[in-house]
Design a protein around this motif. Structure first.
Motif: not given
Length: 204
Positions: A38-54, A183-192
């Motif tokens: 498989t390939g594994f490609f995660t969508k970036d997300t943001a929330g609560n002042g936190v931006f997350e990428a993989a 808590a400091g890493l939580s975007t509280d957002s959905w991703t895919q």
């Protein structure tokens, strides 16, 4: 004596019918086991002042499917990948984790053409994020976290023997972005996650 022979004949007929039924079921190849890369490609997300990428990565997917009839089946999958989640904002961090994917889905087979059998699927399961603790990919306090996930997808099988097929799939996994219970890493957002895959299927 006549009753005895009648019982014996009935037993023989029942045995023959049972054998025919078992053979017929076996010939239908109701069960399948698949092994895919498989390939594994995660969508970036943001929330609560936190931006997350993989980072993009790859892994494998093991599956079992049971065919109820020509158009409906159920399947269970286990997948494994490893990637690193990057967090920017209030608490910059990076966490490398093993990701275990456990899902179950209903599969609807679409009209086939030539040797190709297309299908669509939908279901649910869980993604388990387990920090590796490896140097350069760890963050203090990050712990194992499981997230409920919804899965959907499409695919097709190309049968080149009665017991062996090639398979190509696309899975989409929708879930709440992990925070590793911090808590400091939580975007509280959905991703895919977009998960294309290809491999071999054994029918039996």
């Amino acid at each position: 004596m006549e009753l005895k022979y009648s019982i014996q004949r009935a037993a023989v007929i029942a045995g023959v019918l049972a054998l025919v039924s078992i053979t017929a079921v076996a010939q239908e190849n109701r069960s399948e086991i698949s092994i895919q890369g498989t390939g594994f490609f995660t969508k970036d997300t943001a929330g609560n002042g936190v931006f997350e990428a993989a980072n993009e990565t790859g892994g494998f997917l093991l599956g079992y499917r049971y065919n109820f009839n020509r158009w409906l089946a159920a399947e269970a999958n286990y997948g494994y990948d490893r990637n690193t989640q990057f967090y920017f904002g209030g608490t910059p961090a990076r966490v490398q984790a093993d990701i275990h994917q456990i899902t179950g889905s209903a599969v609807v087979k679409l009209p086939s053409f030539a040797r190709l059998q297309p299908y669509a699927l939908a279901g649910a399961g869980a993604l388990v994020f387990d920090p590796t603790g490896n140097s350069g990919g760890t963050f203090a306090g990050a712990t194992l976290e499981a997230k409920a996930a919804f899965v959907y997808g499409v695919g097709a099988q190309d049968a080149f023997t009665r017991h062996l097929s090639l398979q190509a799939e696309y899975h989409g996994l929708v879930y709440m972005a992990p925070s590793f219970n911090l808590a400091g890493l939580s975007t509280d957002s959905w991703t895919q996650i977009a998960q294309p895959s290809a491999g071999i299927v054994f029918h039996f």
